[in-house]
Motif scaffolding. Structure first.
Motif, PDB file in Angstrom:
ATOM      1  N   GLN A  39       0.641  -1.156   0.231  1.00  0.00           N
ATOM      2  CA  GLN A  39       0.076  -0.003  -0.096  1.00  0.00           C
ATOM      3  C   GLN A  39       0.873   1.196  -0.117  1.00  0.00           C
ATOM      4  O   GLN A  39       0.491   2.377  -0.882  1.00  0.00           O
ATOM      5  N   MET A  40       1.854   1.078   0.741  1.00  0.00           N
ATOM      6  CA  MET A  40       2.905   2.217   0.602  1.00  0.00           C
ATOM      7  C   MET A  40       3.423   2.744  -0.675  1.00  0.00           C
ATOM      8  O   MET A  40       3.495   3.797  -1.351  1.00  0.00           O
ATOM      9  N   ASP A  41       3.892   1.552  -1.580  1.00  0.00           N
ATOM     10  CA  ASP A  41       4.086   1.498  -2.929  1.00  0.00           C
ATOM     11  C   ASP A  41       3.075   2.268  -3.878  1.00  0.00           C
ATOM     12  O   ASP A  41       3.258   2.997  -4.913  1.00  0.00           O
ATOM     13  N   ARG A  42       1.820   1.628  -3.409  1.00  0.00           N
ATOM     14  CA  ARG A  42       0.809   2.089  -4.331  1.00  0.00           C
ATOM     15  C   ARG A  42       0.200   3.581  -4.093  1.00  0.00           C
ATOM     16  O   ARG A  42       0.027   4.246  -5.060  1.00  0.00           O
ATOM     17  N   PRO A  55       2.968   7.208   1.516  1.00  0.00           N
ATOM     18  CA  PRO A  55       2.220   7.118   2.947  1.00  0.00           C
ATOM     19  C   PRO A  55       3.029   7.008   4.062  1.00  0.00           C
ATOM     20  O   PRO A  55       3.804   6.231   4.024  1.00  0.00           O
ATOM     21  N   ASN A  56       2.452   7.519   4.959  1.00  0.00           N
ATOM     22  CA  ASN A  56       3.154   7.304   6.687  1.00  0.00           C
ATOM     23  C   ASN A  56       2.243   7.141   7.629  1.00  0.00           C
ATOM     24  O   ASN A  56       2.468   6.681   8.753  1.00  0.00           O
ATOM     25  N   SER A  57       0.824   7.119   7.317  1.00  0.00           N
ATOM     26  CA  SER A  57      -0.356   6.660   8.078  1.00  0.00           C
ATOM     27  C   SER A  57      -0.802   5.708   7.680  1.00  0.00           C
ATOM     28  O   SER A  57      -1.704   5.620   6.657  1.00  0.00           O
ATOM     29  N   PHE A  58      -0.967   4.712   8.496  1.00  0.00           N
ATOM     30  CA  PHE A  58      -1.875   3.325   8.185  1.00  0.00           C
ATOM     31  C   PHE A  58      -2.839   2.899   9.040  1.00  0.00           C
ATOM     32  O   PHE A  58      -2.331   2.993  10.294  1.00  0.00           O
ATOM     33  N   GLU A 101       2.811   5.824  11.446  1.00  0.00           N
ATOM     34  CA  GLU A 101       1.832   5.352  12.434  1.00  0.00           C
ATOM     35  C   GLU A 101       1.035   4.443  11.714  1.00  0.00           C
ATOM     36  O   GLU A 101       0.721   4.227  10.724  1.00  0.00           O
ATOM     37  N   VAL A 102       1.016   3.232  12.750  1.00  0.00           N
ATOM     38  CA  VAL A 102       0.211   2.050  12.301  1.00  0.00           C
ATOM     39  C   VAL A 102      -0.943   1.896  13.383  1.00  0.00           C
ATOM     40  O   VAL A 102      -0.395   1.721  14.484  1.00  0.00           O
ATOM     41  N   SER A 103      -2.084   1.904  13.098  1.00  0.00           N
ATOM     42  CA  SER A 103      -3.242   1.404  13.810  1.00  0.00           C
ATOM     43  C   SER A 103      -4.070   0.404  13.308  1.00  0.00           C
ATOM     44  O   SER A 103      -4.014  -0.001  12.039  1.00  0.00           O
ATOM     45  N   PHE A 104      -4.694  -0.280  14.290  1.00  0.00           N
ATOM     46  CA  PHE A 104      -5.373  -1.295  14.042  1.00  0.00           C
ATOM     47  C   PHE A 104      -7.134  -1.124  14.534  1.00  0.00           C
ATOM     48  O   PHE A 104      -7.149  -0.452  15.495  1.00  0.00           O
ATOM     49  N   GLU A 105      -7.785  -1.248  13.502  1.00  0.00           N
ATOM     50  CA  GLU A 105      -9.339  -1.165  14.025  1.00  0.00           C
ATOM     51  C   GLU A 105     -10.231  -2.069  13.554  1.00  0.00           C
ATOM     52  O   GLU A 105      -9.724  -3.029  12.618  1.00  0.00           O
TER      53      GLU A 105
END
Length: 256
Positions: A39-42, A55-58, A101-105
């Protein structure tokens, strides 16, 4: 040795078994790491020659059962995944505009074993989120990168659709996609309705609006319920057709 490294070295019992669902589906940390990199590459955006922002927020969305399992590792896993993202950014020479930032939802409608990642470019510190019981997240500083040259001007970005090897610049506030020859962008796909989807620009945002299609519309694997906001790198699915939404710098003459 981190959690992700453990899995990649075959130590499944330390981590993977926690993610094993009763229906045989699995969500493994190494899968999450791979999805973050993809997803960062895309989601990259080239803003100048030799400078690509990523991207830096996931946000990692999981089914309720998988979300409960991921909480067993909580912030520790999120921090490991931040390290994975930073290492990938360094390896690809990406520029990050803020800390990672990496978050789980939790998604109550998601199937156990399913995995979705939303990747965004966020400036400065991560935007505070509304608290959610059990939600886990972590942030890490972005790798240091040289500031852009003062002579480089910020390019004008234009929304673009990439489909079947073709590129369509969105020069109107409303673009209709569908199988009909009357659609602004004709989609040759029997699984697509005659007027299937509208791409609408409003107040600086771009939305995918389902027009009551028979088979539905999806953005990043999530069904569009009314409308869904599009970001650089968002993938629209309709029938068998996949369309990538990009925000690209305009070249001279107004063409991206």
């Amino acid at each position: 040795m981190g959690l992700v490294d453990n899995v990649e070295r075959g130590l499944e019992k330390l981590v993977t078994s926690v993610f094993r669902g009763s229906n045989g589906g699995e969500v493994q940390p190494v899968e999450i790491a791979s999805k973050l990199r993809n997803q960062m590459d895309r989601g990259t955006l080239t803003v100048a020659q030799g400078r690509t922002t990523a991207p830096n927020s996931f946000t990692v969305t999981l089914a309720p059962a998988d979300f409960e399992r991921v909480k067993k590792y909580g912030t520790a896993l999120a921090e490991e995944l931040c390290d994975v993202v930073i290492a990938h950014a360094k390896g690809q020479h990406y520029t990050l505009t803020g800390q990672v930032e990496v978050s789980f939802e939790e998604d109550a409608d998601a199937r156990e074993g399913a995995l979705a990642v939303d990747a965004r470019i966020s400036r400065g510190s991560p935007t505070p989120r509304a608290p959610r019981p059990g939600t886990t997240s972590a942030a890490a500083p972005a790798p240091s990168t040289p500031p852009p040259a003062a002579t480089v001007a910020t390019p004008t970005l234009q929304p673009v659709l990439q489909m079947n090897g073709k590129r369509y610049g969105l020069n109107s506030e409303s673009i209709i996609l569908g199988r009909s020859s009357d659609a602004d962008v004709e989609v040759d796909d029997t699984g697509v309705s005659r007027k299937h989807l509208e791409i609408r620009s409003e107040h600086g945002k771009v939305w995918a609006v389902d027009l009551g299609s028979t088979n539905g519309s999806y953005v990043n694997g999530q069904k569009v319920d009314g409308r869904a906001e599009l970001f650089d790198g968002s993938v629209i699915s309709m029938g068998r057709t996949r369309i990538t939404f990009r925000m690209l710098p305009q070249r001279s003459g107004g063409r991206p």
